[in-house]
Design a protein around this motif. Sequence first.
Motif, short mmCIF file in Angstrom:
data_model
loop_
_atom_site.label_atom_id
_atom_site.label_comp_id
_atom_site.label_asym_id
_atom_site.label_seq_id
_atom_site.Cartn_x
_atom_site.Cartn_y
_atom_site.Cartn_z
N ASN A 106 0.85 -1.19 -0.01
CA ASN A 106 -0.09 0.00 -0.05
C ASN A 106 0.65 1.27 -0.08
O ASN A 106 0.57 2.16 -0.42
CB ASN A 106 -1.08 0.21 1.12
N GLY A 110 1.17 3.77 -3.17
CA GLY A 110 0.64 5.04 -2.73
C GLY A 110 1.74 6.16 -3.38
O GLY A 110 1.53 7.31 -3.85
N SER A 113 1.96 6.26 -7.21
CA SER A 113 0.63 7.05 -7.45
C SER A 113 0.63 8.55 -7.68
O SER A 113 0.01 9.24 -8.21
CB SER A 113 -0.50 6.66 -6.94
N LEU A 114 1.75 8.96 -6.87
CA LEU A 114 1.86 10.42 -6.55
C LEU A 114 2.35 11.05 -7.86
O LEU A 114 2.13 12.29 -7.93
CB LEU A 114 3.04 10.80 -5.39
N LEU A 117 -0.73 12.49 -9.83
CA LEU A 117 -1.63 13.47 -9.12
C LEU A 117 -1.15 14.82 -9.18
O LEU A 117 0.00 15.24 -9.23
CB LEU A 117 -1.67 12.93 -7.62
N GLU A 121 -3.93 17.49 -4.76
CA GLU A 121 -4.59 16.31 -4.41
C GLU A 121 -3.74 15.38 -3.85
O GLU A 121 -4.12 14.26 -3.30
CB GLU A 121 -5.50 15.80 -5.71
N ALA A 122 -2.50 15.59 -3.72
CA ALA A 122 -1.60 14.57 -3.20
C ALA A 122 -1.44 14.54 -1.61
O ALA A 122 -0.83 13.43 -1.22
CB ALA A 122 -0.06 14.95 -3.66
N LEU A 124 -3.57 14.01 1.01
CA LEU A 124 -4.23 12.51 1.50
C LEU A 124 -3.25 11.45 1.04
O LEU A 124 -3.01 10.45 1.96
CB LEU A 124 -5.63 12.51 0.91
N THR A 125 -3.00 11.36 -0.37
CA THR A 125 -2.14 9.94 -0.74
C THR A 125 -0.79 10.13 0.11
O THR A 125 -0.33 8.89 0.65
CB THR A 125 -1.84 10.33 -2.11
N ILE A 126 -0.07 11.21 0.27
CA ILE A 126 1.26 10.98 1.20
C ILE A 126 0.75 10.68 2.48
O ILE A 126 1.58 9.83 2.92
CB ILE A 126 1.74 12.47 0.92
N THR A 128 -1.69 8.76 3.81
CA THR A 128 -1.91 7.49 3.79
C THR A 128 -0.60 6.58 3.55
O THR A 128 -0.36 5.42 4.22
CB THR A 128 -2.93 7.07 2.77
N SER A 129 0.05 7.05 2.50
CA SER A 129 1.26 5.87 2.22
C SER A 129 2.38 6.14 3.61
O SER A 129 3.13 5.20 3.88
CB SER A 129 2.04 6.59 0.90
#
Length: 159
Positions: A106, A110, A113-114, A117, A121-122, A124-126, A128-129
């Motif tokens: 994950n 994540g 996937s940055l 993006l 928008e990055a 939340l992904t940062i 979570t990762s």
Amino acid sequence: MIAGLIAAAPHVAHQALFGAIAAVGFGVLFNIGPGNLVRCALLGAVALSVRTMGQNAGWSLEAATFVAALTTACAVYLGGPQRGQAPNALSIAGCIAMVPGAFFINALLGFLSLTSLPPEEASLTIATSLTALLRVIFTLGAMGAGLTIPAQLARHRGF
């Protein structure tokens, strides 16, 4: 409380079975002798059973992993001679199935996937990762500490 233990028994047995299978597989990869593969299976079953019971009791993944690794390493050092096998290899083979691979995947996906993006928008992904990566790091640290403490105490018998 007893009803809770009975209800959790199938899940713990499931984890024990697959912990034993994984430990034997890693034992073969680590070139552990055929005579000690049964011990690897028992250690893998103990490790995942203890971790599962700890998580069922409400402990964090890291705390449950620490106690499971500590229990497994103590079982190796208190369980008698290893018939030519290094005790650390048996301990690691029993515990390696507890490595949180799903969290690592994950985190890795994540971070990958940055690249696609937009910067706004990055965040939340940062977050979570990084959370997943920190769980991997702390779980591996807890496992390492749990495996190291009995090894160090066994080396220094006068402690």
